[in-house]
Scaffold this motif. Structure first.
Motif, PDB file in Angstrom:
ATOM      1  N   PRO A  56      20.479 -25.194   4.523  1.00 58.61           N
ATOM      2  CA  PRO A  56      20.355 -23.685   3.891  1.00 58.61           C
ATOM      3  C   PRO A  56      21.643 -23.350   3.565  1.00 58.61           C
ATOM      4  N   GLN A  57      22.775 -23.530   4.165  1.00 61.83           N
ATOM      5  CA  GLN A  57      24.021 -23.043   3.695  1.00 61.83           C
ATOM      6  C   GLN A  57      24.647 -23.898   2.725  1.00 61.83           C
ATOM      7  N   ARG A  58      24.228 -25.274   2.514  1.00 66.02           N
ATOM      8  CA  ARG A  58      24.386 -25.973   1.352  1.00 66.02           C
ATOM      9  C   ARG A  58      23.578 -25.468   0.130  1.00 66.02           C
ATOM     10  N   ARG A 114      24.024 -22.165  -4.855  1.00 66.95           N
ATOM     11  CA  ARG A 114      23.750 -20.901  -5.728  1.00 66.95           C
ATOM     12  C   ARG A 114      25.259 -20.007  -5.818  1.00 66.95           C
ATOM     13  N   GLU A 115      26.000 -20.081  -4.886  1.00 62.27           N
ATOM     14  CA  GLU A 115      27.424 -19.395  -5.383  1.00 62.27           C
ATOM     15  C   GLU A 115      28.090 -20.503  -6.404  1.00 62.27           C
ATOM     16  N   LEU A 116      27.976 -21.664  -6.386  1.00 64.32           N
ATOM     17  CA  LEU A 116      28.520 -22.408  -7.727  1.00 64.32           C
ATOM     18  C   LEU A 116      28.191 -21.912  -9.082  1.00 64.32           C
ATOM     19  N   LEU A 117      26.697 -21.795  -8.938  1.00 67.37           N
ATOM     20  CA  LEU A 117      25.998 -21.269 -10.274  1.00 67.37           C
ATOM     21  C   LEU A 117      26.468 -20.062 -10.783  1.00 67.37           C
ATOM     22  N   ALA A 118      26.588 -19.127  -9.812  1.00 69.72           N
ATOM     23  CA  ALA A 118      27.164 -17.673  -9.776  1.00 69.72           C
ATOM     24  C   ALA A 118      28.594 -17.635 -10.341  1.00 69.72           C
ATOM     25  N   ASN A 119      29.443 -18.318  -9.652  1.00 61.74           N
ATOM     26  CA  ASN A 119      30.836 -18.166 -10.074  1.00 61.74           C
ATOM     27  C   ASN A 119      31.352 -19.243 -11.057  1.00 61.74           C
ATOM     28  N   TYR A 120      30.549 -20.054 -11.213  1.00 61.91           N
ATOM     29  CA  TYR A 120      30.967 -21.320 -12.212  1.00 61.91           C
ATOM     30  C   TYR A 120      29.865 -21.536 -13.464  1.00 61.91           C
ATOM     31  N   PRO A 121      29.558 -20.605 -14.175  1.00 63.24           N
ATOM     32  CA  PRO A 121      28.539 -20.505 -15.248  1.00 63.24           C
ATOM     33  C   PRO A 121      28.414 -21.632 -16.132  1.00 63.24           C
ATOM     34  N   GLU A 122      29.525 -22.473 -16.152  1.00 62.77           N
ATOM     35  CA  GLU A 122      29.491 -23.722 -16.820  1.00 62.77           C
ATOM     36  C   GLU A 122      28.471 -25.110 -16.170  1.00 62.77           C
ATOM     37  N   GLY A 137      33.465 -20.900   0.341  1.00 63.31           N
ATOM     38  CA  GLY A 137      34.729 -22.135   0.231  1.00 63.31           C
ATOM     39  C   GLY A 137      34.077 -23.457  -0.040  1.00 63.31           C
ATOM     40  N   THR A 138      32.923 -23.673   0.526  1.00 65.26           N
ATOM     41  CA  THR A 138      32.058 -24.865  -0.052  1.00 65.26           C
ATOM     42  C   THR A 138      31.914 -25.033  -1.555  1.00 65.26           C
ATOM     43  N   ALA A 139      31.405 -23.856  -2.053  1.00 66.31           N
ATOM     44  CA  ALA A 139      31.144 -23.798  -3.396  1.00 66.31           C
ATOM     45  C   ALA A 139      32.482 -24.177  -4.232  1.00 66.31           C
ATOM     46  N   GLU A 140      33.654 -23.601  -3.925  1.00 71.25           N
ATOM     47  CA  GLU A 140      34.915 -23.840  -4.351  1.00 71.25           C
ATOM     48  C   GLU A 140      35.121 -25.321  -4.443  1.00 71.25           C
ATOM     49  N   ALA A 187      35.306 -30.913  -6.874  1.00 72.55           N
ATOM     50  CA  ALA A 187      34.375 -32.417  -6.860  1.00 72.55           C
ATOM     51  C   ALA A 187      34.168 -32.786  -8.250  1.00 72.55           C
ATOM     52  N   LEU A 188      33.289 -31.689  -8.806  1.00 76.82           N
ATOM     53  CA  LEU A 188      32.855 -31.962 -10.210  1.00 76.82           C
ATOM     54  C   LEU A 188      33.932 -31.923 -11.308  1.00 76.82           C
ATOM     55  N   SER A 189      35.050 -31.539 -11.084  1.00 73.17           N
ATOM     56  CA  SER A 189      36.178 -31.415 -12.079  1.00 73.17           C
ATOM     57  C   SER A 189      37.034 -32.590 -11.618  1.00 73.17           C
ATOM     58  N   MET A 190      37.087 -33.328 -10.793  1.00 69.52           N
ATOM     59  CA  MET A 190      38.026 -34.392 -10.233  1.00 69.52           C
ATOM     60  C   MET A 190      38.176 -35.445 -11.136  1.00 69.52           C
ATOM     61  N   PRO A 191      39.456 -35.758 -11.609  1.00 68.52           N
ATOM     62  CA  PRO A 191      39.823 -36.850 -12.493  1.00 68.52           C
ATOM     63  C   PRO A 191      39.437 -37.972 -12.116  1.00 68.52           C
ATOM     64  N   LEU A 192      39.112 -38.987 -12.955  1.00 73.67           N
ATOM     65  CA  LEU A 192      38.627 -40.236 -12.710  1.00 73.67           C
ATOM     66  C   LEU A 192      39.559 -41.229 -11.813  1.00 73.67           C
TER      67      LEU A 192
END
Length: 465
Positions: free
Chosen positions: A274-276, A281-289, A411-414, A419-424
Motif C-alpha cells: 500500500p505504501q508503494r 500516486r505521489e509521483l503522478l501528482a508531483n511529476y505530471p510528465e 521520499g519514495t516518490a522522489e 530512477a526514471l530519469s537516471m542516465p544510461l
C-alpha cells in the motif's frame, strides 16, 4: 562423508525444477551424501489424534523425503497460530497484529516434539542436521533432550527483531534458550546478528566471546550472517528461455510508449505494497510528465487468505489501485495494473527485463530475493533501476540500488523519479556492480559458507535446559 539432513516446515523434491533455487542448492549436497529432507507432508488429517502423525518415506534419487501428517488441531496451533500469528508478525515488527493465545505455544511445542520423535530414529551418528526457519526454533532442544549429539545448525529466513521487540513474546526466554541448543545459528543480515547480540547481553546475561561465539544458558554457539542468494545461472537460463522472451516481447510491444514500474510480492503486510502504491500516486501528482507515460504493474500473489490481516490488506490495496485509476486513468491508459494471482515463475524474468524500475520496498524483510532476480534479468546494455527498501536484508549487499524508507511516501516518490530519469551510463555502472556481487554471493556460496561454519562450530552438543 557425513550425510546432510535438512529439516523444514515443507519438503521439496530437489529433482524438480519447480522446487526453486533453494531446493536445488540444498539438493546438491543432499544428493552428494545420500541425505534426507524431513518435514510436514502438507496433509491435514481431520480426525487424527492430537500429537501423532503418520510418517511417509519416499526416495527421490539419492535423497530420502520423510514427511509427517498433522491433525487439524496441531496444524492450526503450530502453523496458523504460533508460527504465523505470533512469530511472523513480531519478527517483522508488527506487534499490533500478534495474537499471544496461550494455546498456540502449546501446540507449537507439541508439533516440534512430534517432529523430534519421528526424526530421531532416522538419524545416523555422523549426520549433520540443518534446520530451517521460525517454524522449527525449538527442534534442536527437543532432539538434545532425547540424547541427540549430532551437529545441528539453524537458519532463520526472516528477520530477527530488536531485543525490545523480541522480548514482547511471552515465551521469549524459552525461544532463545532453544536457539542455544544449536551449534550454529545463521541469520540473513549483520543487523540481525546485532539484535541477537544485544539480546544475549541484556536479556540472557550472556557473554560475547569473539569470533561470532556466544555463551548463555550454560551453552555456547556460533551466530553469524549468511545472506542467502539466488541461483544466478539458473535464473539467467530462465531469462533466455522461450516463456520469458515471449513475455518480454509482449510487454515491450503493448507498452511501447510507456515506462513500466514493477512490483512482485506475496500479498503480505510486511511487503509495504500500500505504501508503494501511495508513492506511485505521489509521483503522478508531483511529476505530471509521468501521466500517460508510466504504468505500475503490481503483482500480489495470494497468501494466508484465511487470516484477517491479509483480507484487510487486500481490501486496502484494491481500494488504493481503484482510486488512482479513477483519478488519473484515461481511456487508453490505466496507471496501475493490479494482479491478485500467481504469475508463473518462468515468465517473471521477462517482466523484470521489460521494466524500467523494479520496486522492492518491504517494510521489513529477511532478504528479498526478488531484488536479486530483478538485477539478474536486466539487459546489461540498457538495464532498469532497482529501488530497494533499506529495511530489506538485501540492502546490506545491494548498496548500488536506490535505497528508500518505504514509510516515507513522499521520499519514495522522489527516488522513483530519480530512477526514471537516471542516465544510461549511471544505470549500467550500478547494474554491473550489483550483478557482480549477486554472482559472488549466490545460493551456492550461501550453502557452502553455512555448511563450512557448521562443521567448524564448537560442537558442545549440550542439552538445553
Amino acid at each position: 562423508m557425513s550425510r546432510l539432513v535438512v529439516v523444514s516446515n515443507r519438503v521439496a523434491d530437489p529433482r524438480k525444477a519447480a522446487a526453486g533455487g533453494l531446493a536445488v542448492a540444498l539438493g546438491d549436497s543432499l544428493q552428494q551424501t545420500g541425505g534426507m529432507w524431513f518435514g510436514w507432508s502438507g496433509t491435514i488429517v481431520e480426525d487424527g489424534p492430537t500429537g501423532e502423525g503418520e510418517l511417509h518415506q519416499q526416495q527421490a534419487g539419492q535423497v530420502l523425503l520423510a514427511t509427517i501428517d498433522l491433525c487439524r488441531d496441531d496444524h492450526d496451533s503450530y502453523y496458523l497460530g504460533y508460527s504465523n500469528n505470533v512469530l511472523w508478525p513480531v519478527f517483522h515488527n508488527r506487534l499490533d497484529l500478534a495474537s499471544f493465545s496461550a494455546g498456540y505455544v502449546t501446540g507449537y511445542r507439541r508439533v516440534n516434539q512430534l517432529f523430534a520423535r519421528k526424526l530421531m530414529p532416522l538419524l545416523q551418528p555422523d549426520d549433520i542436521v540443518w534446520v530451517h526457519d521460525y517454524h522449527m526454533i525449538p527442534l534442536a532442544a527437543e532432539l538434545r533432550a532425547m540424547g541427540c549429539k549430532n551437529r545441528i545448525g539453524f537458519f532463520l529466513h526472516i528477520p530477527l527483531p530488536p531485543q525490545i521487540i523480541f522480548a514482547s513474546i511471552p515465551q521469549h526466554d524459552w525461544l532463545m534458550r532453544s536457539l542455544f541448543a544449536y551449534d550454529l545459528v545463521g541469520l540473513q543480515a549483520q543487523q540481525d546478528v546485532q539484535h541477537f547480540e544485544h539480546y544475549v547481553r541484556n536479556e540472557a546475561a550472556g557473554e560475547v566471546l569473539g569470533d561470532n561465539l556466544y555463551r548463555a544458558y550454560g551453552s555456547m554457539l556460533r551466530c553469524a550472517a549468511f545472506p542467502i542468494g539466488i541461483d544466478v545461472q539458473e535464473f539467467e537460463a530462465l531469462t533466455q528461455a522461450k516463456d520469458a522472451r515471449d513475455m518480454y516481447e509482449t510487454m515491450s510491444r503493448e507498452y511501447s510508449s510507456r515506462r513500466l514500474l514493477l512490483g512482485i510480492d506475496r500479498l503480505d503486510y510486511s511487503k509495504g505494497i500500500p505504501q508503494r502504491v501511495q508513492a506511485f500516486r505521489e509521483l503522478l501528482a508531483n511529476y505530471p510528465e509521468n501521466r500517460r507515460s508510466a504504468t505500475l504493474i503490481q503483482i500480489a500473489s495470494p497468501t494466508r487468505e484465511s487470516v484477517d490481516a491479509y483480507a484487510d490488506i487486500r481490501r486496502e490495496l484494491e481500494s488504493l489501485c481503484g482510486a488512482i485509476n479513477g483519478d488519473y486513468g484515461e481511456l487508453d491508459w490505466m496507471p496501475v495494473r493490479y494482479i491478485h494471482r500467481v504469475v508463473a515463475r518462468r515468465r517473471v524474468p521477462g517482466l523484470c527485463r521489460a521494466s524500467a524500475v523494479g520496486l522492492v520496498t518491504p517494510l521489513r524483510d529477511g532478504m528479498n530475493l526478488v531484488a536479486k532476480e530483478y538485477v539478474v534479468a536486466q539487459n546489461p546494455d540498457d538495464p532498469g533501476v532497482l529501488v530497494l527498501s533499506r529495511f530489506a536484508g538485501a540492502a546490506e549487499q545491494l548498496k548500488e540500488a536506490l535505497l528508500v524508507n518505504p514509510y516515507d511516501v513522499h521520499g519514495t516518490a522522489e527516488v522513483i523519479q530519480h530512477a526514471l530519469s537516471m542516465p544510461l551510463e549511471e544505470r549500467k555502472l550500478r547494474h554491473q556492480r550489483l550483478l557482480a556481487r549477486i554472482r559472488e554471493f549466490d545460493v551456492h556460496w550461501w550453502r557452502n559458507a553455512f555448511m563450512e561454519a557448521l562443521r567448524n562450530a564448537p560442537g558442545e552438543h549440550r542439552v538445553a535446559r
